[in-house]
Design an enzyme around this catalytic site. Structure first.
Site, PDB file in Angstrom:
ATOM      1  N   GLU A  85       0.812  -1.228   0.000  1.00 57.12           N
ATOM      2  CA  GLU A  85       0.000   0.000   0.000  1.00 57.12           C
ATOM      3  C   GLU A  85       0.843   1.275   0.000  1.00 57.12           C
ATOM      4  OE1 GLU A  85      -2.484   0.604   3.457  1.00 57.12           O
ATOM      5  OE2 GLU A  85      -3.525   2.289   2.538  1.00 57.12           O
ATOM      6  N   LYS A 136      -2.772  -2.064  -2.889  1.00 60.06           N
ATOM      7  CA  LYS A 136      -3.786  -1.193  -2.298  1.00 60.06           C
ATOM      8  C   LYS A 136      -3.369   0.237  -2.587  1.00 60.06           C
ATOM      9  CE  LYS A 136      -6.024  -0.047   2.099  1.00 60.06           C
ATOM     10  NZ  LYS A 136      -6.674  -0.646   3.270  1.00 60.06           N
TER      11      LYS A 136
HETATM   12  P1  13P Z   1      -9.018   4.335   4.952  1.00 57.31           P
HETATM   13  O1  13P Z   1      -9.968   3.629   4.015  1.00 57.31           O
HETATM   14  O2  13P Z   1      -9.675   4.953   6.146  1.00 57.31           O
HETATM   15  O3  13P Z   1      -8.080   5.245   4.224  1.00 57.31           O
HETATM   16  O4  13P Z   1      -8.104   3.195   5.600  1.00 57.31           O
HETATM   17  C1  13P Z   1      -7.627   2.199   4.810  1.00 57.31           C
HETATM   18  C2  13P Z   1      -6.324   1.743   5.305  1.00 57.31           C
HETATM   19  O5  13P Z   1      -6.153   0.595   5.641  1.00 57.31           O
HETATM   20  C3  13P Z   1      -5.212   2.677   5.342  1.00 57.31           C
HETATM   21  O6  13P Z   1      -4.018   1.996   5.559  1.00 57.31           O
END
Ligand code: 13P
Length: 340
Positions: A177, A219
Site C-alpha cells: 500500500e 492497495k
Molecule cells: P481508509 O480507508 O480509512 O483510508 O483506511 C484504509 C487503510 O487501511 C489505510 O491503511
C-alpha cells in the site's frame, strides 16, 4: 511451496461483489477516532468495538477479509473465540497490518518513511500461527509544492518490496500500500502524476526483490483532486484518471487492486468506487479495502454503548452492502435510503 496457500487466499479475498474491511487502526489512530465520540481508548473498549464490527450478522455477504492490528489478533470475543478464528469461521479471511507506522524521514521535511522491518520475519511466523492469511504495509506519500522527492519515493518503495518478499516467504499474501494523501490543494493532474511515479517505483522495487506479482495485491488511492482544491474532479474524470494511471503503472500479472478511502466521505468513496469499477476492460480485479468509509457511520452510532450495537451493526452492513454493489458497478445513490 507456499504458492497454493497464497493463491487460495487471493481467490478468497477477490470474490466478486466483496471487499476488505480495514479495521487495523494502530492504538494512537483508534484513540483519535474514539476521542471524536468521547470514548476512552482502553484495551477493553478497543476489543468491544472490534467485536461489535466483526459480529455483524451477514457481514460476510459483502466482506471477504478483515485487516487487524497486532493487539486485535490476540483478543477474544465475549464467547472466548480468538478474533482471527472467529472471522475465519464466519467466512472472512483474517489479515494483519505489519508495519510499525510512518515517521519523519530525516533531512526531508514533510516526508515520511514507514518502519517495521526489524524482526519482521519472526513476527510473520507468529502471525501465521495465530491465523493471519495476509498482511499489509502502508507507505505514506504527501503532495506539496516540492514534495514528494525522489528519495522518499525510492526509500518507501524499497521498504514495501522488502516487506512483500518477507511476507511471501512466510506464505502470507502481502497487500502493498503506497498511499498518496489527498491533503492539499493540488489538482487531479498532480495526483495522477505523483501516483503514477510512486507506483512505477514500487513495481521496480518489487521486481528487484523478486516479489511474485501473482501472489500479492496492490492497495492504492483513487486519483482525486486534493481535498482543498477549488476545482473538484467529477466522477467520470476520477474514473478515467484512476484507470489511466493504473494501466500505466501496474503489471497485468497482479491479480487485484483494492482501493483505500483515504478520508473521503463514505458516500463519495462509494460513488467513486462505483465509477472506477464500472470500467470493466482492465486486467486486474478491482475492489475496496476501506477503513473510515466503512466504519464511520457505525462508530458514530455505537458510542461505546451495548444498547447501540444493533444500530451500529446495521450501519456497517449497509455501507458494506453499498460498496459490494459498487464493485460490480451496481450502486446508485437511491440505495442510501434503503436501510438493510
Ligand atoms: P481508509 O480507508 O480509512 O483510508 O483506511 C484504509 C487503510 O487501511 C489505510 O491503511
Amino acid at each position: 511451496m507456499n504458492a497454493p496457500a497464497m493463491e487460495s487466499t487471493i481467490e478468497g479475498l477477490l470474490v466478486r461483489g466483496k471487499g476488505i474491511l480495514a479495521a487495523d487502526e494502530s492504538s494512537p489512530t483508534i484513540a483519535k477516532r474514539f476521542a471524536d465520540i468521547k470514548i476512552a481508548s482502553t484495551e477493553e473498549s478497543r476489543r468491544s468495538y472490534r467485536e461489535m464490527l466483526f459480529t455483524t450478522c451477514g457481514l460476510d455477504e459483502c466482506i471477504s477479509g478483515v485487516i487487524l492490528f497486532d493487539e486485535t489478533l490476540r483478543q477474544k470475543t465475549t464467547n472466548g473465540a480468538l478474533m482471527p478464528k472467529w472471522l475465519a469461521k464466519q467466512g472472512m479471511l483474517p489479515g494483519i497490518k505489519v508495519d510499525k507506522g510512518a515517521v519523519a524521514l530525516a533531512n526531508f521535511a514533510g516526508e515520511k518513511i514507514t518502519q517495521g522491518l526489524d524482526g519482521l520475519r519472526e513476527r510473520l511466523k507468529e502471525y501465521g500461527e495465530l491465523g493471519a492469511r495476509f498482511t499489509k504495509w502502508r507507505a505514506v506519500i504527501a503532495i506539496d509544492e516540492h514534495i514528494p522527492t525522489h528519495t522518499s519515493i525510492e526509500a518507501n518503495a524499497e521498504a514495501l518490496a522488502m516487506f512483500a518478499a518477507l511476507s511471501q516467504e512466510a506464505g502470507l499474501v502481502p497487500i502493498v500500500e503506497p498511499e498518496v494523501l489527498m491533503d492539499g490543494d493540488h489538482s487531479i493532474g498532480r495526483c495522477e502524476e505523483v501516483t503514477t511515479g510512486a507506483l512505477n517505483s514500487v513495481f521496480a522495487a518489487l521486481f528487484k526483490h523478486r516479489v511474485v506479482l501473482e501472489q500479492m495485491l496492490l492497495k492504492t488511492g483513487m486519483v482525486l483532486s486534493g481535498k482543498d482544491c477549488s476545482q473538484q474532479a467529477d466522477l467520470p474524470e476520477v474514473a478515467e484518471a484512476t484507470i489511466r494511471c493504473l494501466l500505466r503503472s501496474v503489471p497485468a500479472a497482479v491479480p487485484g487492486i483494492v482501493f483505500l478511502s483515504g478520508g473521503q466521505s463514505d458516500e463519495a468513496a462509494t460513488q467513486r468506487l462505483n465509477a472506477v469499477c464500472s470500467v470493466t476492460d482492465v486486467p486486474w480485479k478491482l475492489s475496496f479495502s476501506f477503513g473510515r468509509a466503512l466504519q464511520a457511520p457505525a462508530l458514530k452510532i455505537w458510542k461505546g454503548s451495548q444498547d447501540n450495537v444493533a444500530g451500529a451493526q446495521s450501519a456497517l452492513h449497509h455501507r458494506a452492502k453499498c460498496n459490494g454493489l459498487a464493485v460490480e458497478g451496481k450502486y446508485s445513490e437511491q440505495m442510501e435510503s434503503e436501510k438493510t
